[in-house]
Design a protein around this motif. Structure first.
Motif, short mmCIF file in Angstrom:
data_model
loop_
_atom_site.label_atom_id
_atom_site.label_comp_id
_atom_site.label_asym_id
_atom_site.label_seq_id
_atom_site.Cartn_x
_atom_site.Cartn_y
_atom_site.Cartn_z
N ARG A 102 0.83 -1.20 0.00
CA ARG A 102 0.00 0.00 0.00
C ARG A 102 0.87 1.26 0.00
O ARG A 102 0.59 2.21 -0.73
N ASP A 103 1.94 1.26 0.79
CA ASP A 103 2.85 2.41 0.82
C ASP A 103 3.50 2.62 -0.55
O ASP A 103 3.61 3.77 -1.01
N ARG A 104 3.92 1.50 -1.19
CA ARG A 104 4.50 1.63 -2.53
C ARG A 104 3.46 2.15 -3.51
O ARG A 104 3.75 3.00 -4.35
N LYS A 105 2.24 1.67 -3.43
CA LYS A 105 1.16 2.10 -4.33
C LYS A 105 0.88 3.59 -4.12
O LYS A 105 0.72 4.34 -5.09
N VAL A 106 0.82 4.02 -2.86
CA VAL A 106 0.58 5.44 -2.57
C VAL A 106 1.72 6.28 -3.11
O VAL A 106 1.50 7.33 -3.73
N ALA A 107 2.97 5.84 -2.89
CA ALA A 107 4.12 6.58 -3.39
C ALA A 107 4.11 6.64 -4.92
O ALA A 107 4.38 7.69 -5.51
N ASP A 108 3.79 5.50 -5.56
CA ASP A 108 3.72 5.48 -7.02
C ASP A 108 2.60 6.39 -7.52
O ASP A 108 2.76 7.12 -8.51
N ASP A 109 1.45 6.36 -6.84
CA ASP A 109 0.33 7.22 -7.23
C ASP A 109 0.69 8.70 -7.06
O ASP A 109 0.33 9.53 -7.90
N LEU A 110 1.38 9.02 -5.96
CA LEU A 110 1.81 10.40 -5.76
C LEU A 110 2.80 10.84 -6.84
O LEU A 110 2.70 11.96 -7.35
N ALA A 111 3.72 9.96 -7.18
CA ALA A 111 4.68 10.29 -8.24
C ALA A 111 3.95 10.48 -9.58
O ALA A 111 4.25 11.41 -10.34
N ALA A 112 2.99 9.59 -9.85
CA ALA A 112 2.21 9.71 -11.09
C ALA A 112 1.39 11.00 -11.08
O ALA A 112 1.27 11.68 -12.11
N ALA A 113 0.84 11.35 -9.91
CA ALA A 113 0.06 12.58 -9.82
C ALA A 113 0.95 13.80 -10.03
O ALA A 113 0.55 14.76 -10.71
#
Length: 166
Positions: free
Chosen positions: A47-58
């Motif tokens: 979940r932390d990796r997904k959130v970090a990836d989503d933030l980077a994508a955002a």
């Protein structure tokens, strides 16, 4: 209380309870600590990796949107400038065309005015000649009616010319 009395009276019960307490805690440790906890940690890490990836994508999408907005703004300004130039050119061309048409119309109106003035002068001259001949006849008739004398046409004409021309 009998529960407390059991603890002090006989060590066998105490040892048995301590043993089962250790067995239950060991079971809980094995089940939760070794079985469930790694799965929970893996889920949290994912979940932390997904959130970090989503933030980077955002952030990347936000940067791309900013770049696109700036490009759109520049295109809009360029289009606006081109449109204003086209409007200014069209106004200039329209003004030049209007000046040409006005000059042409002015020349035509000048010619028509000259023709009209010539026609008016000719009509005035013709009217004056007719008025003069009518006045000569009227003067001859009036003198004949008032005095009974007959006036020569040349004399009547000379008298009328003298009165009309000054």
């Amino acid at each position: 209380m009998p529960q407390i009395a059991q603890l002090t009276a006989d060590n066998w019960y105490l040892a048995s309870q301590l043993f089962w307490l250790l067995v239950v805690f060991a079971g809980i440790y094995v089940v939760i600590g070794r079985g469930m906890l790694p799965k929970i940690e893996a889920t949290v890490d994912a979940r932390d990796r997904k959130v970090a990836d989503d933030l980077a994508a955002a952030k990347a999408a936000h940067a791309a949107a900013d770049a696109l907005e700036e490009s759109y703004r520049q295109q809009t300004e360029a289009s606006r400038a081109a449109a204003q130039k086209a409007v200014a050119d069209a106004k200039g061309k329209a003004a030049r065309d209007a000046e040409k048409r006005l000059a042409k119309v002015d020349v035509e109106l000048g010619e028509k005015l000259s023709l009209a003035e010539a026609d008016i002068a000719a009509a005035r001259k013709s009217a004056m000649a007719e008025i003069e001949s009518v006045a000569v006849e009227a003067a001859s008739d009036l003198v004949a009616k008032l005095s009974g004398a007959k006036v020569a046409a040349a004399d009547a004409k000379a008298a009328v010319k003298a009165v009309l021309h000054g």
